[in-house]
Design an enzyme around this catalytic site. Structure first.
Site, short mmCIF file in Angstrom:
data_model
loop_
_atom_site.label_atom_id
_atom_site.label_comp_id
_atom_site.label_asym_id
_atom_site.label_seq_id
_atom_site.Cartn_x
_atom_site.Cartn_y
_atom_site.Cartn_z
N TRP A 86 0.82 -1.21 0.00
CA TRP A 86 0.00 0.00 0.00
C TRP A 86 0.86 1.27 0.00
CZ3 TRP A 86 -0.45 -4.09 3.33
CH2 TRP A 86 0.22 -4.00 4.55
N ARG A 87 2.17 1.10 0.13
CA ARG A 87 3.06 2.25 0.01
C ARG A 87 3.47 2.50 -1.44
NH1 ARG A 87 7.21 2.01 5.22
NH2 ARG A 87 5.58 2.05 6.84
N GLU A 141 -5.33 1.88 5.85
CA GLU A 141 -5.33 2.53 7.16
C GLU A 141 -6.34 1.87 8.10
OE1 GLU A 141 -3.42 5.22 8.56
OE2 GLU A 141 -2.19 4.42 6.96
N GLN A 160 -6.24 -2.37 13.56
CA GLN A 160 -6.35 -3.44 14.56
C GLN A 160 -5.59 -4.70 14.17
OE1 GLN A 160 -10.40 -4.33 15.71
NE2 GLN A 160 -9.84 -6.34 16.49
N THR A 161 -5.30 -4.84 12.90
CA THR A 161 -4.72 -6.09 12.40
C THR A 161 -3.24 -5.92 12.09
OG1 THR A 161 -6.88 -6.45 11.37
CG2 THR A 161 -5.11 -7.94 10.74
N GLY A 163 -11.01 -8.15 12.08
CA GLY A 163 -11.36 -7.33 13.24
C GLY A 163 -12.82 -6.93 13.24
N TYR A 164 -13.11 -5.84 13.92
CA TYR A 164 -14.49 -5.41 14.12
C TYR A 164 -15.27 -5.31 12.80
CZ TYR A 164 -13.10 -3.98 18.85
OH TYR A 164 -12.65 -3.97 20.14
#
Length: 303
Positions: A40-41, A53, A58-59, A97-98
């Site tokens: 992603w860079r 982002e 969280q991961t 995650g969530y």
């Protein structure tokens, strides 16, 4: 010409926080040494950076590498994400995650797409979108547009705690924010020292510090130990969403309450916990429905 009495001059502003130049030099040097060539860079697409982002909130990086690419292949643009079914978005998010973050991404994409499909550049417009807070907005602005801002996330926080508060505990973010703001380059005019390069250097130096030392971010006042997931209300909700998605993949008509309650109870029992009643499962389903995670089809439930 007015003969009104002139307004007294305002009191001199408080001098801005100064960051020692050797600090910035040290961070940039460490950034070059420790640079991580993450996928992603290699883009400046604000949509793809936004997705990375949120995933990284969280991961762990190792898990995002692979899942981010898959997401971007399935939903390659804001418009594609907005046009997707919410259940498909939740399905792709499983294990990241969530679940509410996936729904927030989908809802925000709908707003951006309806406005023309271009991600905002101003922080105030970004934070107005569902699920985007100040740090995420600053990350999008820095990494996609080379714009300055206060990007204060865990690794960045670790660097400032290590460098400026080596022995302090419970350091509040309000003490760090002026330092972070003062250290960020004002624009992207220098390709060797722009907001994007600067924050990547902080992220990589911070990741190194967390491995080499007792995690400095634990000395932040914002540090909260993650509550136990297994057996929690949150875990039961996540399992229920996963079960609904599994059934949706084979039958769009949904699944009845008794069957889904039995399946969730089997998972609980296999994990050494007590069975969960159909009444409790119904309450969980109604809670999830109110938040947009599932819906009722007659007497059945579906993601």
């Amino acid at each position: 010409m007015s003969d009104a009495t002139p307004t007294p001059s305002a009191a001199p502003a408080t001098p801005a926080v100064q960051v020692p130049p050797e600090f910035r030099q040290r961070v940039l040097e460490r950034g070059r040494e420790l640079y991580r060539d993450l996928p992603w860079r290699r883009t400046r697409d604000p949509y793809q950076i936004w997705i990375s982002e949120v995933m990284l909130q969280q991961t762990q990086v190792a898990r995002v590498d692979g899942r981010w690419q898959r997401w971007c292949e399935r939903f390659p643009s804001v418009d594609a994400l907005a046009a997707a079914d919410a259940a498909d978005v939740l399905e792709e998010w499983q294990g990241m995650g969530y679940n509410r973050r996936a729904l927030a991404l989908w809802r925000a994409a709908g707003i951006v797409s309806a406005a023309g499909g271009d991600m905002p550049t101003e922080a105030r417009d970004l934070v107005a979108l569902p699920g985007i807070g100040p740090a995420t907005a600053a990350g999008i602005r820095a990494f996609a547009y080379d714009l300055p801002g206060v990007y204060l996330e865990t690794n960045v926080r670790s660097v400032f705690l290590h460098e400026f508060y080596p022995d302090a505990v419970a350091v509040p973010d309000k003490d760090l924010v002026p330092l972070v703001e003062a250290s960020c380059p004002a624009d992207g005019s220098d390709p060797q020292d722009d907001p994007r390069t600067w924050y990547y250097a902080l992220l990589d130096y911070g990741a190194y510090l967390k491995k080499a030392l007792p995690n400095p971010s634990r000395r932040s006042k914002t540090h909260v130990r993650q509550s136990k997931f297994e057996g929690s209300h949150r875990q039961k909700r996540a399992e229920l969403v996963r079960l609904l998605l599994d059934h949706r993949a084979t039958d769009r008509r949904g699944i009845d309450l008794v069957t889904i309650a039995e399946e969730l109870s089997s998972i609980e029992v296999e994990s050494g916990r007590r069975k969960i009643s159909a009444c409790d499962v119904a309450a969980l389903l109604e809670e999830l429905e109110a938040e947009g995670f599932c819906h009722k089809i007659g007497d059945n439930w579906s993601a």
